[in-house]
Design a protein around this motif. Structure first.
Motif, short mmCIF file in Angstrom:
data_model
loop_
_atom_site.label_atom_id
_atom_site.label_comp_id
_atom_site.label_asym_id
_atom_site.label_seq_id
_atom_site.Cartn_x
_atom_site.Cartn_y
_atom_site.Cartn_z
N LEU A 163 1.97 -3.51 -3.67
CA LEU A 163 2.13 -2.04 -4.02
C LEU A 163 2.81 -0.95 -3.44
O LEU A 163 2.36 -0.33 -2.33
CB LEU A 163 0.71 -0.92 -3.68
N LEU A 212 -7.13 -4.77 -0.05
CA LEU A 212 -6.31 -4.13 -0.09
C LEU A 212 -5.82 -4.76 1.85
O LEU A 212 -5.86 -4.41 2.10
CB LEU A 212 -6.27 -2.74 -0.25
N ASN A 249 -2.72 5.13 -4.25
CA ASN A 249 -2.99 3.98 -5.71
C ASN A 249 -3.76 4.03 -5.68
O ASN A 249 -4.82 2.91 -5.94
CB ASN A 249 -2.86 2.20 -4.33
N GLN A 275 5.57 -0.48 2.58
CA GLN A 275 6.79 0.38 3.06
C GLN A 275 7.70 0.56 3.89
O GLN A 275 8.24 0.28 3.09
CB GLN A 275 5.82 2.06 3.25
N LEU A 326 -3.08 -3.36 4.02
CA LEU A 326 -1.81 -2.10 4.32
C LEU A 326 -0.60 -3.00 5.31
O LEU A 326 -0.78 -3.49 6.42
CB LEU A 326 -2.88 -1.69 5.16
N ILE A 355 0.10 -3.61 0.46
CA ILE A 355 1.17 -2.03 0.28
C ILE A 355 1.98 -2.26 1.45
O ILE A 355 1.17 -2.23 2.63
CB ILE A 355 -0.08 -0.63 0.25
N ALA A 377 -2.13 5.78 2.32
CA ALA A 377 -1.90 5.29 1.43
C ALA A 377 -2.29 4.00 0.25
O ALA A 377 -2.22 4.09 -0.79
CB ALA A 377 -1.07 3.59 2.27
N TYR A 417 3.81 7.14 1.64
CA TYR A 417 3.04 7.26 2.70
C TYR A 417 2.20 8.04 3.94
O TYR A 417 3.32 7.94 4.74
CB TYR A 417 1.86 5.46 2.49
#
Length: 421
Positions: free
Chosen positions: A97, A18, A118, A69, A20, A67, A114, A108
């Motif tokens: 994501l 994952l 998920n 945003q 970020l 991930i 965050a 998030y």
């Protein structure tokens, strides 16, 4: 540590990474006004996020979630264009994501939150291990060796770490370890960081990389959620410091396996560090070797012609010295010295560029003299412009960093940002 390739490949096949990639990157000032920090261009043709993503693919980790945003349009577009080559029917993917309010009516709120939001997606992939990565650092790392160390030490959580100068350590999570590399103390961005034993000028800092055994990750995310307002829901600030006494949390020092010293890793979070890390690539033998075919950095590639250098008159010669120049560039009767030019840059006659990083699609007019600058994508520099020679004058128009690097963006020049930042 000796581990078989078969052992490591089994671990990587059952790992979900994952990345970020939702950070604002506010210390990069106007460079992140319209883009997320992981989408910032780096190295002549890449973006910062290409490095952790390439590390995953080169390490044999084919299941990756990104991930996102903050102002993620250009980041999402880049990943859709450049990272669609994995084979879904083989269980490989780079999955986006974005913040969707899947389990909470909020965006998030910290790195741990965050991942928490998920959780259902993570469960659907059923990984044995979850590798948490920051999307805004530049380095090359085989995550397989870190996974192997995690398993062999029977750790619940493993934290990637690197030695940093003590006077810079307050910008990181700093840890203390015992002789077995078990973490005994962890403080996020301490005012007075603790030095390493026997190395009073160094501290052991977190790279923002974590390996979790999946069950442990789920338990700790849910435990952190119950703390509500007592937690900022961040891995470094909240989760890692609170689990040290309860769980087996180990450090994984990131070292160069050939040179037996701390490996290359850069947090390019300021204009000065971003400028310097780009220009380090020009060195004869740079620490970060982009020409290493054994560990390629993947990215979206435009189909562009080779760079071109034209005119060979005495005072009008197209030249680049100690520089890197990407495809599609034309240096027309100008001098480029110790600089890095991204794709489709135009430098017109009688201009000089020195110690500068020029992002894609920049047009530099005639008789310009530019020194120690970062010029953002799509800027059109008017003829006769001087940048980097008079900081008092530069500050009236542009941003000047603490170390004298001048940042220029289209908005500062009264111009529109180009499409696809």
């Amino acid at each position: 540590m000796q581990t078989s390739q078969r052992f490591v490949s089994r671990l990587t096949r059952h790992t979900l990474a994952l990345v970020l990639a939702g950070g604002r990157g506010s210390r990069l000032h106007d460079l992140t006004k319209w883009r997320a920090k992981p989408a910032v261009p780096f190295g002549g043709k890449f973006r910062i996020i290409d490095f952790p993503l390439s590390n995953c693919i080169n390490s044999g980790i084919g299941q990756v979630g990104v991930i996102t945003q903050y102002k993620s349009h250009s980041l999402i577009r880049h990943i859709q264009r450049g990272w669609g080559f994995l084979r879904g029917e083989m269980g490989e993917f780079v999955e986006l994501l974005p913040a969707q309010q899947r389990i909470e009516t909020s965006w998030y709120e910290g790195t741990a939150n965050a991942v928490l939001q998920n959780l259902d997606i993570i469960k659907s992939h059923n990984p044995e291990y979850v590798l948490i990565l920051a999307g805004d650092h530049v380095y090359k790392m085989d995550y397989g060796t870190m996974l192997a160390a995690h398993v062999e030490r029977e750790a619940d959580i493993t934290v990637g770490c690197i030695e940093v100068p003590l006077d810079e350590a307050s910008a990181f999570g700093v840890m203390a370890v015992d002789k077995n590399l078990r973490i005994t103390e962890f403080k996020e961005k301490p005012d007075n960081p603790q030095a390493m034993p026997g190395q009073p000028d160094k501290a052991l800092a977190s790279m923002g990389i974590y390996v979790f055994s999946t069950r442990v990750l789920f338990d700790e995310l849910l435990r952190d959620q119950l703390r509500d307002s007592a937690s900022s829901h961040d891995f470094g600030k909240d989760i890692i410091p609170t689990v040290i006494e309860r769980l087996r949390v180990c450090a994984f020092p990131f070292r160069d396996p050939v040179k037996h010293k701390p490996a290359y890793w850069r947090d390019v979070g300021t204009i000065d560090s971003l400028w310097l890390a780009n220009l380090e690539l020009i060195d004869i033998s740079p620490e970060l070797n982009l020409y290493d075919s054994r560990w390629p950095i993947w990215t979206y590639q435009e189909q562009l012609p080779p760079a071109k250098f034209v005119f060979d008159d005495e005072n009008r010669r197209g030249t680049a010295v100690d520089s890197m120049v990407a495809g599609g560039c034309i240096v027309s009767g100008a001098l480029v010295r110790h600089s890095l030019l991204f794709s489709q840059v135009r430098v017109h006659s009688y201009s000089t560029i020195e110690d500068s990083v020029i992002y894609p699609d920049v047009d530099i007019g005639r008789n310009c003299h530019i020194k120690k600058a970062v010029i953002d994508r799509g800027c059109k520099i008017p003829a006769g412009t001087r940048i980097g020679f008079d900081h008092e004058s530069d500050r009236r128009r542009f941003h000047v960093s603490p170390k004298g690097v001048v940042l220029i963006t289209p908005e500062m020049l009264g111009q529109d940002y180009p499409h696809g930042l």
